[in-house]
Design a protein around this motif. Structure first.
Motif, mmCIF file in Angstrom:
data_model
loop_
_atom_site.group_PDB
_atom_site.id
_atom_site.type_symbol
_atom_site.label_atom_id
_atom_site.label_comp_id
_atom_site.label_asym_id
_atom_site.label_seq_id
_atom_site.Cartn_x
_atom_site.Cartn_y
_atom_site.Cartn_z
ATOM 1 N N ARG A 101 64.932 67.598 47.830
ATOM 2 C CA ARG A 101 66.412 66.676 48.433
ATOM 3 C C ARG A 101 66.122 66.550 50.004
ATOM 4 O O ARG A 101 66.151 65.645 51.266
ATOM 5 C CB ARG A 101 67.643 66.630 49.108
ATOM 6 N N THR A 102 65.194 67.354 51.214
ATOM 7 C CA THR A 102 65.185 67.624 52.438
ATOM 8 C C THR A 102 63.591 66.919 52.581
ATOM 9 O O THR A 102 63.818 66.821 53.879
ATOM 10 C CB THR A 102 65.018 69.148 53.163
ATOM 11 N N ASP A 103 63.076 66.899 51.844
ATOM 12 C CA ASP A 103 61.753 65.682 51.550
ATOM 13 C C ASP A 103 61.777 63.855 52.205
ATOM 14 O O ASP A 103 60.629 64.177 52.722
ATOM 15 C CB ASP A 103 60.314 66.227 50.512
ATOM 16 N N ILE A 104 62.983 64.193 51.530
ATOM 17 C CA ILE A 104 63.306 62.663 51.741
ATOM 18 C C ILE A 104 63.588 61.993 52.739
ATOM 19 O O ILE A 104 64.869 62.330 53.556
ATOM 20 C CB ILE A 104 64.169 61.623 51.146
ATOM 21 N N ASP A 105 63.107 61.475 53.773
ATOM 22 C CA ASP A 105 62.831 60.217 55.399
ATOM 23 C C ASP A 105 64.047 59.969 55.261
ATOM 24 O O ASP A 105 63.986 59.550 54.507
ATOM 25 C CB ASP A 105 62.029 60.486 55.835
ATOM 26 N N SER A 106 64.826 59.993 55.564
ATOM 27 C CA SER A 106 66.220 59.254 55.920
ATOM 28 C C SER A 106 66.326 57.382 56.080
ATOM 29 O O SER A 106 66.801 56.543 55.496
ATOM 30 C CB SER A 106 67.373 59.526 56.762
ATOM 31 N N ARG A 107 65.136 56.931 56.535
ATOM 32 C CA ARG A 107 64.405 56.169 57.030
ATOM 33 C C ARG A 107 64.218 55.271 55.880
ATOM 34 O O ARG A 107 64.349 53.869 55.150
ATOM 35 C CB ARG A 107 63.415 55.802 58.006
ATOM 36 N N TYR A 108 63.932 55.964 54.593
ATOM 37 C CA TYR A 108 63.488 55.375 53.612
ATOM 38 C C TYR A 108 64.403 54.991 52.289
ATOM 39 O O TYR A 108 64.548 54.561 51.460
ATOM 40 C CB TYR A 108 62.674 56.277 51.941
ATOM 41 N N LEU A 109 65.725 55.008 53.197
ATOM 42 C CA LEU A 109 66.900 55.192 52.351
ATOM 43 C C LEU A 109 67.283 53.580 52.138
ATOM 44 O O LEU A 109 68.249 53.880 53.333
ATOM 45 C CB LEU A 109 68.032 56.222 52.633
ATOM 46 N N ILE A 110 68.443 53.169 51.573
ATOM 47 C CA ILE A 110 68.283 52.026 51.538
ATOM 48 C C ILE A 110 69.632 52.052 50.892
ATOM 49 O O ILE A 110 70.392 52.054 52.059
ATOM 50 C CB ILE A 110 67.545 51.250 50.380
ATOM 51 N N ARG A 111 70.025 52.426 50.084
ATOM 52 C CA ARG A 111 72.043 52.138 49.455
ATOM 53 C C ARG A 111 71.820 52.823 48.347
ATOM 54 O O ARG A 111 71.514 52.858 47.163
ATOM 55 C CB ARG A 111 72.339 50.787 49.430
ATOM 56 N N PRO A 112 73.700 53.469 47.874
ATOM 57 C CA PRO A 112 73.537 54.364 46.895
ATOM 58 C C PRO A 112 74.166 52.990 45.476
ATOM 59 O O PRO A 112 74.888 52.833 45.885
ATOM 60 C CB PRO A 112 74.384 55.426 47.470
ATOM 61 N N TYR A 113 74.316 54.142 44.548
ATOM 62 C CA TYR A 113 74.156 53.436 42.959
ATOM 63 C C TYR A 113 74.820 54.324 42.070
ATOM 64 O O TYR A 113 74.294 55.407 42.765
ATOM 65 C CB TYR A 113 73.894 52.883 42.903
ATOM 66 N N TYR A 114 75.654 54.144 41.371
ATOM 67 C CA TYR A 114 76.749 55.176 40.375
ATOM 68 C C TYR A 114 75.935 54.983 39.130
ATOM 69 O O TYR A 114 75.964 54.131 38.890
ATOM 70 C CB TYR A 114 78.038 55.451 40.153
ATOM 71 N N LEU A 115 74.922 56.162 38.525
ATOM 72 C CA LEU A 115 74.844 56.080 37.344
ATOM 73 C C LEU A 115 75.604 56.693 36.054
ATOM 74 O O LEU A 115 75.813 57.784 36.442
ATOM 75 C CB LEU A 115 73.098 56.608 37.542
ATOM 76 N N VAL A 116 75.625 55.952 34.742
ATOM 77 C CA VAL A 116 76.712 56.272 34.381
ATOM 78 C C VAL A 116 76.735 56.087 33.330
ATOM 79 O O VAL A 116 75.847 55.216 32.646
ATOM 80 C CB VAL A 116 78.472 55.884 34.467
ATOM 81 N N PRO A 117 76.594 56.677 32.136
ATOM 82 C CA PRO A 117 76.131 56.631 30.324
ATOM 83 C C PRO A 117 76.636 55.427 29.272
ATOM 84 O O PRO A 117 78.321 54.740 30.302
ATOM 85 C CB PRO A 117 76.720 57.945 29.895
ATOM 86 N N ASP A 118 75.747 54.277 29.289
ATOM 87 C CA ASP A 118 76.423 53.085 28.351
ATOM 88 C C ASP A 118 77.719 53.233 27.547
ATOM 89 O O ASP A 118 76.241 53.048 26.905
ATOM 90 C CB ASP A 118 75.278 51.404 28.690
ATOM 91 N N GLY A 119 78.523 53.084 27.355
ATOM 92 C CA GLY A 119 79.094 53.333 25.931
ATOM 93 C C GLY A 119 79.250 54.856 25.125
ATOM 94 O O GLY A 119 79.195 55.437 26.679
ATOM 95 N N LYS A 120 79.640 54.835 24.075
ATOM 96 C CA LYS A 120 80.213 56.109 23.395
ATOM 97 C C LYS A 120 78.734 57.098 23.217
ATOM 98 O O LYS A 120 79.264 58.075 23.068
ATOM 99 C CB LYS A 120 80.913 55.601 22.662
ATOM 100 N N VAL A 121 77.508 56.351 23.577
ATOM 101 C CA VAL A 121 76.696 57.640 23.124
ATOM 102 C C VAL A 121 75.743 57.780 24.025
ATOM 103 O O VAL A 121 76.014 57.322 25.301
ATOM 104 C CB VAL A 121 75.742 56.658 21.665
ATOM 105 N N GLY A 122 74.813 58.696 23.297
ATOM 106 C CA GLY A 122 74.094 59.396 24.715
ATOM 107 C C GLY A 122 74.481 60.005 26.157
ATOM 108 O O GLY A 122 73.901 60.344 26.831
ATOM 109 N N HIS A 123 76.222 60.697 26.009
ATOM 110 C CA HIS A 123 76.537 61.611 26.795
ATOM 111 C C HIS A 123 75.854 63.089 26.963
ATOM 112 O O HIS A 123 75.949 63.547 28.065
ATOM 113 C CB HIS A 123 78.212 61.429 26.357
ATOM 114 N N ASP A 124 75.789 63.371 25.636
ATOM 115 C CA ASP A 124 75.638 64.530 25.701
ATOM 116 C C ASP A 124 73.767 64.021 25.633
ATOM 117 O O ASP A 124 73.599 65.771 27.318
ATOM 118 C CB ASP A 124 74.452 65.155 24.487
ATOM 119 N N ALA A 125 72.761 63.306 25.780
ATOM 120 C CA ALA A 125 71.434 63.590 26.902
ATOM 121 C C ALA A 125 71.478 63.298 28.197
ATOM 122 O O ALA A 125 70.964 63.938 29.038
ATOM 123 C CB ALA A 125 70.854 62.163 26.373
ATOM 124 N N PHE A 126 72.889 62.398 28.667
ATOM 125 C CA PHE A 126 72.682 62.400 30.288
ATOM 126 C C PHE A 126 73.359 63.634 30.507
ATOM 127 O O PHE A 126 72.702 64.164 31.572
ATOM 128 C CB PHE A 126 73.723 61.327 30.188
#
Length: 317
Positions: A101-126
Motif C-alpha cells: 500500500r505504501t508504494d502507491i503515491d497519493s497523487r494517483y488516487l482518484i475516488r473510492p468505491y465499495y466492491l460487494v458480491p452481486d447476488g446470493k452466489v459467489g460469496h465464498d469466492a469473494f
C-alpha cells in the motif's frame, strides 16, 4: 432506497471468479446546490444544444462524438465503433498484481468505491479473494471500465467487503519539478524546529472525521433559512488581507505561548452535538411559496410566521 451500482461484472483472481457490484463510496448529493435562474422572472435557465454555425438546435439522435484534428475538422467516431473497442475489463476486474500500500503515491488516487458480491452466489469466492489480500497485507491491482474508459483500480479489504480506489495513469500526474524548482533553499535552525515541534505536539490528536464541520456549508444553510424567513441580510465588511512582516522566531514563540494558554487537547470535552448527515435536516420546511427577496423588517420573536409572497403564476421548469 437502495443505492444503485455504478458497475456490475466479475472479480477474478486466476481461476477464482465471482459476480460483484461496484458502488460509489462518497456522495455530494447532501451538499447545498444551486440552479441558475432568470432574475427578472425567477424561472430556471435551460441550455439547448445548438449547431455552432447555424445556431439551430440539434436533436439528440443527430449528435455524435468527434475528435478535433484541425480548425473545423473533426473525425467522427460512432457508438458502434467505440463498442467494438470493448475490453475484457468492461465486464471483469482481473487482478494483475499485488503491491504494498505504501508504494502507491497519493497523487494517483482518484475516488473510492465499495466492491460487494452481486447476488446470493459467489460469496465464498469473494471471501477467498478478500482474505487472500488481507493475509498478504498488500493491495490488489486490477482494471475496470467505467464511463467507457478503462481505469486502474486498487483493491483492499474493508470490513466484510473490498474498497476499490481508482488510480490515475502516469500521463495524468504532473511533475512537481516545474513547480518546486523556484523554491529557495532555506537553512532552518534547530531552535526554530524545536519551537515548531512543540506547537505540533500541542495540536496533535487522533483522526476523527466525525468531528469535522463544513463551515461554508453551515453558512450556506443559515443564509438560505434567513432568506426564506424574510430576515434582512447585512453585508459583511471585507476581511483584512496581508499584514506586517514579523520575525519568524518571534512568531513561533508567540504561537507556542498561545497554544499553552489554550485548553490541552486531552482535556477538551468531546462534542455532544449529534452529527447531521446532510443539509436536508437543517433546512427549514418548504412552505410551497416563494419568499420575498427584497429587504424587510426584523420579525419579533413572538410574531407569527412571516408572510410569504404569492407564488408566481408560472413554475420554474
Amino acid at each position: 432506497m437502495a443505492p444503485r451500482a455504478n458497475w456490475k461484472g466479475f472479480l477474478r483472481l486466476s481461476l477464482v471468479t465471482c459476480p460483484v457490484a461496484l458502488y460509489p463510496a462518497t456522495s455530494d448529493a447532501e451538499k447545498v446546490s444551486f440552479n441558475q435562474i432568470n432574475r427578472k422572472t425567477g424561472h430556471r435557465i435551460k441550455y439547448a444544444k445548438v449547431d455552432a454555425d447555424t445556431g439551430e438546435e440539434v436533436a439528440s439522435e443527430d449528435i455524435v462524438k468527434g475528435y478535433k484534428v484541425d480548425t473545423d475538422t473533426y473525425i467522427e467516431v460512432t457508438k458502434d465503433e467505440l463498442d467494438d473497442l470493448a475490453l475484457e475489463s468492461t465486464h471483469t476486474i482481473e487482478i494483475d498484481e499485488f503491491v504494498p500500500r505504501t508504494d502507491i503515491d497519493s497523487r494517483y488516487l482518484i475516488r473510492p468505491y465499495y466492491l460487494v458480491p452481486d447476488g446470493k452466489v459467489g460469496h465464498d469466492a469473494f471471501a477467498v479473494i478478500r482474505e487472500t489480500i488481507r493475509s498478504m497485507n498488500k493491495v490488489a491491482i486490477g482494471r475496470v471500465v467505467l464511463t467507457n474508459r478503462e481505469h486502474i483500480i486498487a483493491l483492499e479489504p474493508l470490513d466484510k467487503g473490498l474498497m476499490g480506489t481508482l488510480l490515475r495513469y502516469p500521463y495524468e500526474v504532473r511533475s512537481e519539478k516545474e513547480y518546486f524548482d523556484d523554491i529557495q533553499d532555506v537553512k532552518v535552525t534547530k531552535d526554530m524546529l524545536d519551537l515548531a515541534r512543540h506547537i505540533v505536539e500541542k495540536k496533535s490528536g487522533d483522526f476523527e472525521p466525525e468531528n469535522f464541520e463544513d463551515h461554508y456549508e453551515a453558512a450556506l444553510i443559515d443564509l438560505i433559512n434567513k432568506k426564506r424567513a424574510g430576515v434582512r441580510i447585512a453585508a459583511k465588511a471585507a476581511p483584512k488581507t496581508g499584514g506586517n512582516v514579523i520575525n519568524l522566531m518571534d512568531a513561533l514563540k508567540r504561537s507556542l505561548a498561545t497554544e499553552k494558554q489554550a485548553t490541552p487537547a486531552a482535556a477538551k470535552p468531546k462534542k455532544t452535538k449529534k452529527r447531521i448527515e446532510g443539509q436536508r435536516e437543517m433546512l427549514l420546511p418548504i412552505s410551497g411559496k416563494r419568499a420575498k427577496e427584497e429587504p424587510r423588517k426584523e420579525v419579533p420573536k413572538k410574531a407569527e410566521k412571516p408572510v410569504r409572497a404569492p407564488a408566481r403564476s408560472k413554475k420554474a421548469s
